[in-house]
Scaffold this active site. Structure first.
Site, short mmCIF file in Angstrom:
data_model
loop_
_atom_site.label_atom_id
_atom_site.label_comp_id
_atom_site.label_asym_id
_atom_site.label_seq_id
_atom_site.Cartn_x
_atom_site.Cartn_y
_atom_site.Cartn_z
N LYS A 139 0.80 -1.22 0.00
CA LYS A 139 0.00 0.00 0.00
C LYS A 139 0.84 1.28 0.00
CE LYS A 139 -4.20 -1.87 2.05
NZ LYS A 139 -3.72 -3.19 2.51
O1 LIG Z 1 -5.14 -4.04 0.07
C1 LIG Z 1 -5.68 -4.97 0.74
O2 LIG Z 1 -5.44 -6.18 0.52
C2 LIG Z 1 -6.79 -4.62 1.68
C3 LIG Z 1 -7.66 -3.59 1.31
C4 LIG Z 1 -8.87 -3.43 2.03
O3 LIG Z 1 -9.72 -2.61 1.70
N1 LIG Z 1 -9.12 -4.25 3.08
C5 LIG Z 1 -8.24 -5.22 3.49
O4 LIG Z 1 -8.54 -5.96 4.44
N2 LIG Z 1 -7.05 -5.37 2.81
C6 LIG Z 1 -6.05 -6.35 3.31
O5 LIG Z 1 -6.57 -7.66 3.17
C7 LIG Z 1 -6.21 -8.47 4.30
C8 LIG Z 1 -7.47 -8.89 5.01
O6 LIG Z 1 -7.17 -9.80 6.02
P1 LIG Z 1 -8.33 -10.72 6.67
O7 LIG Z 1 -9.41 -9.80 7.15
O8 LIG Z 1 -7.61 -11.44 7.80
O9 LIG Z 1 -8.82 -11.68 5.60
C9 LIG Z 1 -5.25 -7.62 5.14
O10 LIG Z 1 -3.92 -7.88 4.73
C10 LIG Z 1 -5.64 -6.19 4.76
O11 LIG Z 1 -4.56 -5.28 4.87
#
Ligand SMILES: O=C(O)c1cc(=O)[nH]c(=O)n1[C@@H]1O[C@H](COP(=O)(O)O)[C@@H](O)[C@H]1O
Length: 324
Positions: free
Chosen positions: A112
């Site tokens: 990011k």
């Molecule tokens: O860029 C990302 O992957 C991201 C964007 C977003 O809007 N929301 C989001 O959760 N993420 C990422 O996606 C992953 C979600 O993790 P879980 O909620 O454990 O599945 C994390 O690494 C967050 O940083």
């Protein structure tokens, strides 16, 4: 984006496993098992706990990668979890990315980044390392990522260096458009004078940033991040961004569902890849099979088998709901 799309088609599985280790997600006996190895290799005793956790993170990730590499097309290591323990953690991140690529997986580096153009060009080193001045740069790949996530808050001149690096290295970027977090609406849902929402304006910029990099499957190298927690907006963005591939985080731990993301796929069942991190790498904690007196090997085996079960359940869940 062609390499990712083809990897998804080969696996018949539009999902990506997020490798977001934390101290709470790695069985304690796995961390403890590296004490001797680390003690012998680290000079400053104050660095031992971080070095030990870093080794544990890599072995934790390796066990999961080995268990899911024939099920999923990609993994998404979240660099924050590794940066949290300092340089040793960043080494574990890079080793994880390299190992995943060696297993044939597409590596989506969730970093990011976003900055002014000159600095963005340095950050784009994540896609193709920069050595020497113009003309002398020898391409090298220090981070072993096939794509990175980027933050578009600085506008076009902050994104162009990432697009150029991606095109030069046959890689991709994913730009934040409609993020899964609850506070995202404070900015992304702002009403614009033209009647649209801010995230829709960003969506139109993203579609434009990728327009010169459309691949053979009809999608550009500039993807968008669209949260699984926004099913209606996601379906509307699918229509609004016909050449933009979606990374869809928020499935599982954040409440996103396969039914909710179905609209983010195109009529051919392509156009998106859905991420789950904690739901897969933390599945072992929900099995009821973990015991404190397990050996480190037994604990890692449980992590791997639970991750494999969770990844195959997610694949089946998506197939039922998406491949209509
Ligand atoms: O860029 C990302 O992957 C991201 C964007 C977003 O809007 N929301 C989001 O959760 N993420 C990422 O996606 C992953 C979600 O993790 P879980 O909620 O454990 O599945 C994390 O690494 C967050 O940083």
């Amino acid at each position: 984006m062609d390499r990712l799309i083809e990897a998804i088609e080969n696996a018949q599985n539009p999902s990506v496993v997020g490798l977001d280790p934390t101290p709470a997600l790695v069985p304690p006996q796995v961390v403890a098992s590296f004490a001797d190895e680390v003690r012998d290799s680290v000079e400053d005793p104050a660095e031992i706990p971080a070095a030990q956790l870093a080794v544990a993170y890599f072995e934790f990730n390796r066990a999961i990668i080995d268990a899911v590499a024939d099920i999923v097309p990609a993994v998404k290591p979240q660099i924050a979890m590794y940066e949290a323990i300092g340089p040793a953690g960043v080494d574990a991140y890079t080793m994880t990315c390299e190992y995943a690529q060696q297993q044939g997986l597409y590596v989506l580096g969730d970093i990011k980044r976003g900055d002014i153009g000159s600095t963005a060009a340095a950050y784009a080193g994540h896609l193709s390392g920069v050595t020497g001045s113009d003309g002398e740069a020898q391409p090298f790949d220090p981070w072993h990522e096939d794509a990175v996530t980027v933050n578009p808050y600085l506008g076009t001149d902050g994104i162009t260096p990432f697009v150029d690096a991606a095109a030069a290295a046959d890689k991709d970027i994913f730009v934040l458009v409609r993020t899964s977090n609850p506070s995202s609406k404070e900015l992304q849902e702002l009403d614009l004078a033209d009647g649209g929402k801010l995230y829709e304006h960003v969506a139109d910029l993203v579609e434009g940033w990728g327009s010169a990099t459309i691949g053979s499957h009809g999608y550009s190298r500039v993807g968008a991040v669209v949260g699984a927690t926004h099913p209606e907006e996601g379906a509307a963005l699918r229509e609004r961004m016909p050449r933009t591939f979606f990374l869809v985080p928020g499935y599982g731990a954040q409440g996103g569902t396969a039914a909710g993301v179905a609209g983010m796929f195109d009529k051919n069942g392509s156009g998106a890849i859905v991420n789950s991190s904690r739901g897969i790498i933390g599945a072992w904690k929900k099995t009821g099979e973990y015991r404190d007196d397990m050996s480190a090997g037994e604990a890692l085996d449980l992590v791997a088998s639970a991750a494999r079960r969770a990844a195959s359940d997610m694949r089946d869940d998506l197939r039922v709901n998406v491949y209509r």
